[in-house]
Structure formats: structure tokens, C-alpha cells
Design an enzyme around this catalytic site. Structure first.
Site, PDB file in Angstrom:
ATOM      1  N   THR B  12       0.816  -1.210   0.000  1.00  0.00           N
ATOM      2  CA  THR B  12       0.000   0.000   0.000  1.00  0.00           C
ATOM      3  C   THR B  12       0.848   1.257   0.000  1.00  0.00           C
ATOM      4  OG1 THR B  12      -1.514  -1.280   1.345  1.00  0.00           O
ATOM      5  CG2 THR B  12      -1.945   1.067   1.183  1.00  0.00           C
ATOM      6  N   VAL B  13       1.766   1.364   0.973  1.00  0.00           N
ATOM      7  CA  VAL B  13       2.517   2.615   1.123  1.00  0.00           C
ATOM      8  C   VAL B  13       3.415   2.845  -0.088  1.00  0.00           C
ATOM      9  CG1 VAL B  13       4.276   3.814   2.461  1.00  0.00           C
ATOM     10  CG2 VAL B  13       2.433   2.573   3.634  1.00  0.00           C
ATOM     11  N   LYS B 106       8.511   0.646  12.085  1.00  0.00           N
ATOM     12  CA  LYS B 106       8.651   0.995  13.508  1.00  0.00           C
ATOM     13  C   LYS B 106       9.041  -0.194  14.370  1.00  0.00           C
ATOM     14  CE  LYS B 106       3.704   0.719  13.611  1.00  0.00           C
ATOM     15  NZ  LYS B 106       3.707   0.561  12.141  1.00  0.00           N
ATOM     16  N   GLU B 130      11.169   8.889   9.129  1.00  0.00           N
ATOM     17  CA  GLU B 130      10.087   9.777   9.583  1.00  0.00           C
ATOM     18  C   GLU B 130       8.745   9.057   9.659  1.00  0.00           C
ATOM     19  OE1 GLU B 130       8.341  12.302  11.213  1.00  0.00           O
ATOM     20  OE2 GLU B 130       9.758  13.662  10.268  1.00  0.00           O
ATOM     21  N   GLY B 188     -11.077  -2.523   7.792  1.00  0.00           N
ATOM     22  CA  GLY B 188      -9.678  -2.722   7.419  1.00  0.00           C
ATOM     23  C   GLY B 188      -8.698  -1.969   8.296  1.00  0.00           C
ATOM     24  N   ASP B 202       2.114  -1.568  19.378  1.00  0.00           N
ATOM     25  CA  ASP B 202       2.461  -0.664  18.277  1.00  0.00           C
ATOM     26  C   ASP B 202       2.790   0.737  18.814  1.00  0.00           C
ATOM     27  OD1 ASP B 202       2.146   0.138  15.253  1.00  0.00           O
ATOM     28  OD2 ASP B 202       0.895   1.539  16.370  1.00  0.00           O
ATOM     29  N   LYS B 206       6.474   3.099  18.972  1.00  0.00           N
ATOM     30  CA  LYS B 206       6.606   4.516  18.620  1.00  0.00           C
ATOM     31  C   LYS B 206       7.165   5.317  19.794  1.00  0.00           C
ATOM     32  CE  LYS B 206       2.917   3.907  15.273  1.00  0.00           C
ATOM     33  NZ  LYS B 206       1.458   3.841  15.126  1.00  0.00           N
ATOM     34  N   GLY B 303      -2.019   5.088   6.611  1.00  0.00           N
ATOM     35  CA  GLY B 303      -2.639   5.313   5.307  1.00  0.00           C
ATOM     36  C   GLY B 303      -1.601   5.473   4.218  1.00  0.00           C
TER      37      GLY B 303
END
Lengths: 428, 428
Positions: B12-13, B106, B130, B188, B202, B206, B303
């Protein structure tokens, strides 16, 4: 190495810099790979100098700017005097002398930035001014470095802390404009002449600078239309609440088909919009872009320490780049041909508060006028008459700035109608 | 010049990067002073390759990573595969081959970042990431560059979009945890095994990365305590509302006298706190510092396009620095000795939901237990009994993590008390 700094002015913000150098010295030295030393500080006259010395400030205060400009040991000149002159002359001379310059002077940069930036480029020196927009919010460097891969389509900002403090009191506590202004003045947020803050001029300066970083376009200050908060009434505030909105003074820069449009105006924000909960003296910049989508940068818009922090960040970056031998790149490298939007191309919903005679048939008369300009209504609210006059509130569907001008002229041409206020309305 | 890029993975990314290069190419080329070209893309196998080609993707897809690692024309390797292996091996090889690396991984950076960063330094190449924290929010570069003059004292973050989407449904619409999870999975946002998102893992990854940039300290992942949202009940949510709070999963990294403390846990946020209105899949990082004071950075946490924008910003910075011949500086240069806080030094208010027998004298028994640990109450709420059991809700004044542990053990030792939930409570 040591990087020597000359300060122009030792007011509120300037005196915050020693605080940071002292409380955060280790990190600052490591980041700048340099010792930062304030070697000279320009003050107005001997009286100020003596007062500052008596108060325990241990600096080399000078009263002649040439002692800084002609000092070959000074690498960076930090201008914190404000206003146009003599700041403009001093910065020009500093750049001509090959010194790097940091400034927080939005008025100056918005009106004469172009020539100063060109001069800095010409001389191969840095001219940075992160603190000029939204004080403590690191928005300019973020637009320049992080949003470099993104295409910004709109920037909305709560950019003036004074007016936002006042609007927060008016919205949350139902205060009148006059009461809010009085308290803002008592708290030192507003000056005795509050024009720049309440008329949107200060926010318009910031919109000019944001346009450079966000859109690569340099606007003349005159190209930013600005309208202040002075005409907002408790009625407007109450109606906004009722309809699910909060009124704030919002800077709005966007690119449409024909070019860029920038304005500052009281704006109805839907309560769920992230800018709607930016309260008190806080500022925020809300960015719409094709990549990130929506992002917001929130923080104090003014104040000693926040502004000094942005100034110090500029100093650190310059010191580091002197060390890395790559100093002199422009603060903002994004530049395109400046094109102003055609007003027929710039759309928004609008709120109209109109006083009409308390007789039947008025909504019909209004509807005919709006209809003739092809403007349709989203919401209409007729309020109880007050004496002979009834207040009709209309929120339209989207219309262009040209349509806004035309319909306003049409309404004003009707003798017994009074357009009390017209404000932009943002969608969710 | 042309900077050649090898992509590892085309999910996706990754497929968002061509979008940016196409839609924003002019700005990207100008900023990077380079043409950016994706010359090879690693995919899993021929099946994926053929599927992507058939779908009209016009790239040089390869299935052997060595075709990228051994290609001397490739300057930057962009890893977008996720998970630890084989990403770790591939990045290590790329760095060893002298290639610059961009990653959004990450999990990997939080657990093996230290060795990868050291290797990049050793090889004089850039390793930027980033996108690894809060997707589209440009928080890492901002901490590294703009907050360089400031001393950060606390970072609070809504760092996981999936759990925040679920909490928003639970808070705004009274949904149960199970209903919120089901919808998140249908949309999703949540994977079929939602553990990493809902258990705070998760967000803890971070927090590790934020600790490096904000505090200059590299924490082991195990040093970040994490507690998820799975035990939050509609009762907790309703009580929070009643008392003026919103519950969110919050990452909290702060420096106290003895060192740094990092945890992820459901947290009561006062409704007026800027993080309280961060809803749905949006993320935000709220920074407390001695200079700026309070600032917040808000945007999409995940996203395709937001994450690709952060990745592309890293690519642009590297390309530009290759051009400026000063590439190879670490993404984060702020480093201090890592010291973990003593739990006796880390204070917060806490919410306790405790089930007690529906008999008189229970508040007294509770008060004695808390009192024995020197903990005082700020608010106590006894709810109507449900059968034999009454729910008592307590919000305490500040207590240390040691006191929390002790009083929890004391409460658990009482046979007819049940500690249902304990959550941290933030002040205004």
C-alpha cells in the site's frame, strides 16, 4: 568553535534567549557544534542600558548599531526590535556586512521580506525567521523541510493570539467584543491600540509568510484581504452556536485553478473541526495537502519563551551550518510564479445576518435577490422581531467571491434591508 | 543529477510514492535538486511480479534482493516491507553496501534501531525513518530540527489509529470493545489478529523512537510498559464522561529526576486537553517543553498517501544532501546516557474501579487501605449496587508507580474486593 551573536533589542523575547542557553545549553551546544555567545546587545539609549545593567543583566550593551555591524567577530545578528524601521535598515546593513540574520519581525518580513531574502542570497548568508509566524509553533521549518514532498492546497490558521483570546471569551462566555477587549488589554495581550490584532492585520502578515512556505508564492501584503472581529455581535456568536459552529478569526490561504487566494476573516468553523478547539491565546496552523491530507500544528502564538525558542532554533541551525560549511541556503527554497486567484474562482459558504422590516414577505424578497445571483440557501433562520426589525440569518451553499460582492451590493441597494454581518462558513 | 531508488516491497505505502512523484514532481525535483527515479522494486515472487505488471505497474520488478543490493547505480534503498525479518537483514546489507536507507518500519527500528543507526554512521550513509512514528505527522524531523533549542519534559501521544478509532466509537457512541473491534476489522483498520494495536504494542514501538528524538535516550522496547484497551468497559467510559474526561490509549514518555519513564496505557484525558479531541484514526503528539511550553502535532497516523509523503520527504532530504555533499548525518543527533526513572519518582493521578460487597462500611475499608499507602482521594463515586456487588470509583491525588503497585497488591489481597480497572488520569 564559538559563534558570536549580536542582539538588536533586549525586550521580552530577547531576554528569553539567555534562559534557553542556560537551561538547555548542553543540547544547544551539541546540536550547533558550537558555543553560542551573545557578545553585544543593542539598546536604545544610555538610560535603557543603565536600567538593564542595574537589573543585573550582564551583557555588553551598546547604543550604536555600528558597534555590532562593524564587529567582524559577530557572526549572527538577531533582530528582535519589531516594527519596520529601524529594523529594516539594520537588517539590510547586517546582511550587506555578510552577517547571518535571525528575525521574528513579521511586519517587516511580510512587507519587505522579498528584498531582504534576495539580499541574503546575494551575500550567501542565512536569513531565518521561524518566530515570525505563530511564535512557538515550528511551522515554517516544517513546511520547508517535511512538507517538501507534499503539495499544499490550503492553509487555515488561528494566527493571532489576542483576537483568539477575545473570541474564546465571546464564544465560551458570551462576552461582548468591548468586554473581551478590555480584559485582553488588562492582561497585556492587547495593546492600547489593538488595531493590528483585532482588524486581522497581524494575521494577514503571517498569511503572507505562510504563502511563501506553503505555496512558493510571494504575495504583496495588499493582496491579502483582511476583516477583523470588531463587528461580531453576541447575536452572531449565539446563532453560530445554535447551528453547530464556533466563530474564530481565521487566516485562509488556498490555491484554486486560477491562482492563490489569501484572506483573514471571522469564520464559522464546524465544532468538530480541529481548529474549533484552539482556544485562548493559543495558535494553530491547519494544513490541507494532497499527501498527508490534513495535519495541524498547535502551540503558543506569542510569549517570551516560545518565541525565544523559535529564534534559538534558527540560531542553532545557522551555527550548525556554519560548522558544516553549507550555510547560506534560503530558509524557504520553494518558489513559483505568483498568480492571484480570480475571485470568480474562489468559493465558500457564507453566513449573512440581515435586518429586514418585520412584515410578511421578507424571506421571499431575500430569496429573490439571492436567486438572481444563482445563490441557494443551506439554512435560513428568522429570529423574533425586535421592535420593527426582524433579523434573518442565512447560510448559503457555496458561492464565489464575485457572487458575494454582487449579492452584497444588491442587498445594500434595498433601502429597508441592512446587511449586519457576512462571514465565511467552513465545511466539516 | 539523478538519484536512483530501489524499493523493497510494493504494498500500500510503496505504491503511494509514484503518486507523489507524479502529482508533485516539480516541487520534489526542485527541493531535492535531483531527478528521483525508482529503478528497481523488490517483490516476493514471480506471481506478485506478474500480478503487478498485469495491473499496469510499469516498474523493473525483481525477486532477488541482491539485484538491488549489488546494483552500484542505486543510491537509496527504501524498505517498506514491515516486520523484523527479512527487513532487518536487507537493511543491514544495504547499509553495508554504502546505500542510504529510508524505512517506515517501527517494529524494526524500535527493537533493532540502535545497531542499524550505528552501522549507518559507520558507513557514512543516511538512515531516515520519519514515517515510522505517526505516519503522516512530521514529528521526528520537527523534534530533531525545530525543538533542538528546547528541552522536552514530556511527550504524550495518541499513536495508534486503530485503537483510537475504537476508543472514539466507545466514547462517542457507547459501543462495547467487541463491537468497536468488529467494525475496525470490517473497515480494514484492524488486522484479524489485532494484538499489536489493541494491546499498546504498536504505540510502545513509537514511544521508543520518540524517546530518542525527544529525550536523546534509547530505550529497550522492554522498558516501555504497555497496557491495552481490551479491559475498558462501557462503565469506565460512562464514569469518565461524568467526571469530565475522555479515555484514550496514550503513550507517555517523560523525564523525572531519576531518569526517563515510558508507558502506553488507557488514560483519562480532561475534555479540554488538546489530545481529547483527537478522534477516529487520527494521531497526535503533544509535547511539553521548557521553551515552547505546550505544542501539538496532529495528522493521520497511517494510510497510503500520508505515510508515502513522510517516506518521500526522507528521500528528498537525502537526495538534497547527496547534492550538497553533506549526506550521512544521523537522522537524530540528540543522544545522552539512557537512565530509567525510579518508579518511586514517577507520579500520576489514578482512576480505580473496584467492586466491593454491597454492605455498609466499604468506603471506610477502602479509605484505610489507600490511607495506609499515603494515598488520598480526589473524587469518590459509589455506584448503585448491581446484585450483591457495588462499584466504587476513585480518582486519587498523585501517587507514585511504587505506591500504585503497593496499593494494588493490598487491594487484591482483600478477598471480597475486585480491582476491575486502574487507569492513569491526566491533569488539565
Amino acid at each position: 568553535m564559538t559563534v558570536n551573536i549580536g542582539l538588536l533589542g533586549f525586550g521580552t523575547v530577547a531576554s528569553g534567549i539567555p534562559f534557553l542557553l542556560q537551561e538547555n545549553g548542553e543540547k544547544i551546544v551539541a546540536a550547533s557544534r558550537s558555543d553560542l555567545e551573545i557578545t553585544k546587545v543593542l539598546v536604545k539609549d544610555d538610560e535603557e542600558k543603565n536600567r538593564l545593567l542595574a537589573a543585573g543583566n550582564d551583557y555588553n550593551f551598546v547604543t550604536d548599531v555600528n558597534e555590532i555591524l562593524n564587529d567582524s567577530e559577530i557572526d549572527i545578528v538577531v533582530e528582535l526590535m519589531g516594527r519596520i524601521e529601524p529594523a529594516r535598515t539594520f537588517i539590510t546593513s547586517a546582511l550587506e556586512a555578510g552577517k547571518h540574520v535571525v528575525s521574528a519581525n513579521k511586519d517587516l518580513i511580510a512587507t519587505h521580506g522579498k528584498e531582504l531574502i534576495a539580499l541574503a542570497q546575494d551575500k550567501g548568508v542565512a536569513f531565518y525567521y521561524e518566530a515570525a509566524v505563530a511564535g512557538g509553533i515550528p511551522i515554517l521549518r516544517t513546511l520547508a523541510n517535511s512538507l517538501t514532498s507534499d503539495k499544499v492546497t490550503r492553509i487555515l490558521g488561528v494566527l493571532n493570539g489576542t483576537s483568539n483570546f477575545m473570541m474564546t471569551k465571546m464564544v465560551d462566555e458570551g462576552w461582548t467584543y468591548d468586554a473581551a477587549l478590555k480584559t485582553a488589554q488588562e492582561l497585556g495581550y492587547a495593546e492600547s491600540d489593538p488595531t493590528n490584532d483585532v482588524e486581522g492585520i497581524d494575521a494577514a502578515y503571517k498569511a503572507v509568510i505562510l504563502s511563501q512556505f506553503g505555496f512558493g508564492m510571494t504575495l504583496d501584503f495588499a493582496a491579502v484581504s483582511h476583516k477583523g472581529i470588531t463587528t461580531i455581535t453576541p447575536d452572531d456568536v449565539a446563532v453560530a452556536q445554535e447551528l453547530g459552529y464556533v466563530i474564530k478569526l481565521v487566516g485562509d490561504v488556498r490555491e484554486v485553478e486560477s491562482g492563490i487566494s489569501a484572506e483573514v476573516a471571522p469564520t464559522f468553523l464546524p465544532k468538530g473541526h480541529p481548529l474549533a478547539s484552539v482556544n485562548g491565546v493559543m495558535n494553530a496552523v491547519f494544513v490541507e495537502s494532497i499527501g498527508i491530507g490534513e495535519s495541524m500544528y498547535y502551540g503558543p502564538g506569542a510569549g517570551q519563551k516560545p518565541t525565544a525558542t523559535s529564534v534559538a532554533a534558527d540560531i542553532v541551525r545557522i551555527a550548525r551550518r556554519i560548522n558544516d560549511k553549507n550555510v547560506g541556503k534560503p530558509f524557504n527554497e520553494f518558489a513559483r510564479e505568483t498568480k492571484l486567484a480570480n475571485p470568480a474562482d474562489v468559493f465558500a459558504k457564507y453566513y449573512f445576518a440581515i435586518d429586514v422590516p418585520d412584515k410578511k414577505g421578507q424571506i421571499l424578497r431575500l430569496a429573490e435577490i439571492f436567486n438572481a445571483q444563482n445563490i441557494s440557501f443551506e439554512q435560513v433562520l428568522q429570529q423574533k422581531a425586535n421592535g420593527e426589525v426582524a433579523r434573518v440569518v442565512i447560510i448559503t451553499h457555496e458561492l464565489s467571491q464575485t457572487q458575494l460582492e454582487d449579492v452584497t451590493a444588491d442587498l445594500n441597494a434595498v433601502a429597508d434591508f441592512t446587511v449586519v454581518n457576512t462571514f465565511k462558513v467552513l465545511g466539516d
